[in-house]
Write an enzyme that holds these catalytic residues in place. Structure first.
Site, PDB file in Angstrom:
ATOM      1  N   HIS A  92       0.926  -1.085  -0.209  1.00 43.81           N
ATOM      2  CA  HIS A  92       0.135   0.013  -0.040  1.00 43.81           C
ATOM      3  C   HIS A  92       0.938   1.120   0.033  1.00 43.81           C
ATOM      4  CE1 HIS A  92      -2.831   3.205   1.295  1.00 43.81           C
ATOM      5  NE2 HIS A  92      -3.865   2.219   0.854  1.00 43.81           N
ATOM      6  N   GLU A 105      -4.065   2.089  -7.367  1.00 45.51           N
ATOM      7  CA  GLU A 105      -4.495   3.346  -6.731  1.00 45.51           C
ATOM      8  C   GLU A 105      -3.764   4.462  -6.679  1.00 45.51           C
ATOM      9  OE1 GLU A 105      -6.818   1.941  -2.706  1.00 45.51           O
ATOM     10  OE2 GLU A 105      -4.534   1.764  -2.389  1.00 45.51           O
ATOM     11  N   SER A 119     -10.589   7.414  -2.981  1.00 45.92           N
ATOM     12  CA  SER A 119     -11.875   8.376  -2.957  1.00 45.92           C
ATOM     13  C   SER A 119     -13.000   7.630  -3.600  1.00 45.92           C
ATOM     14  CB  SER A 119     -11.443   9.686  -3.490  1.00 45.92           C
ATOM     15  OG  SER A 119     -10.453  10.235  -2.893  1.00 45.92           O
TER      16      SER A 119
HETATM   17  P1  PGA Z   1      -9.592   6.044   0.428  1.00 44.45           P
HETATM   18  O1  PGA Z   1      -8.260   5.028   0.544  1.00 44.45           O
HETATM   19  O2  PGA Z   1     -10.910   5.269  -0.175  1.00 44.45           O
HETATM   20  O3  PGA Z   1      -9.720   6.638   1.621  1.00 44.45           O
HETATM   21  O4  PGA Z   1      -9.055   7.025  -0.556  1.00 44.45           O
HETATM   22  C1  PGA Z   1      -8.168   4.059  -0.454  1.00 44.45           C
HETATM   23  C2  PGA Z   1      -6.940   3.123  -0.023  1.00 44.45           C
HETATM   24  O5  PGA Z   1      -6.096   3.909   0.438  1.00 44.45           O
HETATM   25  O6  PGA Z   1      -6.826   1.738  -0.125  1.00 44.45           O
END
Ligand code: PGA
Length: 233
Positions: free
Chosen positions: A86, A155, A198
Site C-alpha cells: 500500500h 490506487e 476516494s
Molecule cells: P480512500 O483510501 O478510499 O480513503 O481514498 C483507499 C486506500 O488507500 O486503499
C-alpha cells in the site's frame, strides 16, 4: 454486472476492539459481490465477517523479527487475503523488492495477495507517464512471481484520502482506471485488477460498471457502514 471483489481497508481504525466488532456487524453479508474486510491486525481474531484480509504481512514466517506478523500466522486465523505494498507503507520505506518477497510469502501461505500500485504517480501525468511508473513497480514486484492468484489494486496516490471518510480528493475517472486495468492485465498476466482512491457510495457504481475493473479497494467509505452497504449492494 458480473461478480466483483470489494475490499474495505480500515487502515488504523477504529481504536477499540468493541468498535471494530460493531463496525463489522453492521456490514451486510450476502452481497452479490465478494466482500472482504481488512481491519487492523490487532483486531483480526476478534472481528467476525465471512471474508477477512490483513493490511500487510512480513515476508518471513517465524523467528527473531520483533513486531512483525507472518503470513502463516494470518492463515492460522482463517485470513484469506492480504494487502501488500500500500502507498502508505511505501511512504515508510517499503521497496518493490520487499513487496515482492511479501507477495511470495503470502502466496506460499495460500492466501491471495492484493498488490497496490500507483505510488509515485501525480495528478498532472498523462496515461503514458502513469504507465511508465506502473511498469517499473509491476516488473520489480512481480519478478518470478506466479501471477495467477495475484490481485492488483491500482490506487493513484493523489486520489487516496488517507483514511478520512469525509475527505474526497480529486479522483481518477473510471475510463482512466479501465485503461490502466487493461494495461496491467495484458502486460503482466494479472487476472483481476481493482481500483482504489476516494471511492464513495456516489461514485462506486461508475467504476464497478467498467468491464475490466474487477472491483474496488475502499478506504474511508468502508468505515461508514451505511455508505459501504450501498457500495457493496
Ligand atoms: P480512500 O483510501 O478510499 O480513503 O481514498 C483507499 C486506500 O488507500 O486503499
Amino acid at each position: 454486472m458480473s461478480k466483483k471483489i470489494i475490499i474495505g481497508n480500515w487502515k488504523l481504525n477504529p481504536i477499540t476492539v468493541d468498535e471494530a466488532k460493531t463496525l463489522a456487524s453492521k456490514v451486510k453479508h450476502g452481497s452479490q459481490h465478494t466482500v472482504v474486510l481488512c481491519p487492523p491486525t490487532a483486531f483480526l481474531s476478534s472481528v467476525r465477517y465471512p471474508n477477512l484480509g490483513a493490511q500487510d504481512a512480513f515476508w518471513i514466517n517465524k523467528g527473531p523479527h520483533t513486531g512483525e506478523t507472518s503470513p502463516l500466522q494470518l492463515k492460522s486465523l482463517g485470513i484469506s487475503y492480504c494487502i501488500v505494498g500500500h502507498s502508505e507503507r511505501r511512504t515508510l520505506g517499503e521497496t518493490n523488492e520487499m513487496i515482492r518477497e511479501k507477495i511470495l510469502a503470502v502466496l506460499n501461505a495460500k492466501m491471495t495477495p492484493v498488490l497496490c500500485v500507483g505510488f509515485g504517480t501525480t495528478m498532472e501525468e498523462d496515461d503514458l507517464e502513469v504507465i511508465d511508473v506502473l511498469r517499473t513497480q509491476l516488473t520489480e514486484c512481480l519478478r518470478d512471481v506466479p501471477t495467477g492468484r495475484v490481485i492488483v489494486a491500482y490506487e493513484p496516490v493523489w486520489a487516496i484520502s488517507s483514511g478520512n471518510p469525509y475527505a474526497t480528493k480529486k479522483m481518477a475517472t473510471p475510463e482512466h482506471a479501465e485503461k490502466i486495468a487493461i494495461f496491467i492485465k495484458t502486460k503482466f498476466n494479472i487476472p483481476k485488477v481493482l481500483y482504489g482512491g476516494s471511492i464513495t457510495s456516489v461514485n462506486s457504481k461508475e467504476f464497478l460498471d467498467q468491464e475490466h475493473l474487477d472491483g474496488l479497494l475502499v478506504g474511508g467509505a468502508s468505515l461508514l457502514p451505511d455508505d459501504f452497504n450501498i457500495i457493496i449492494a
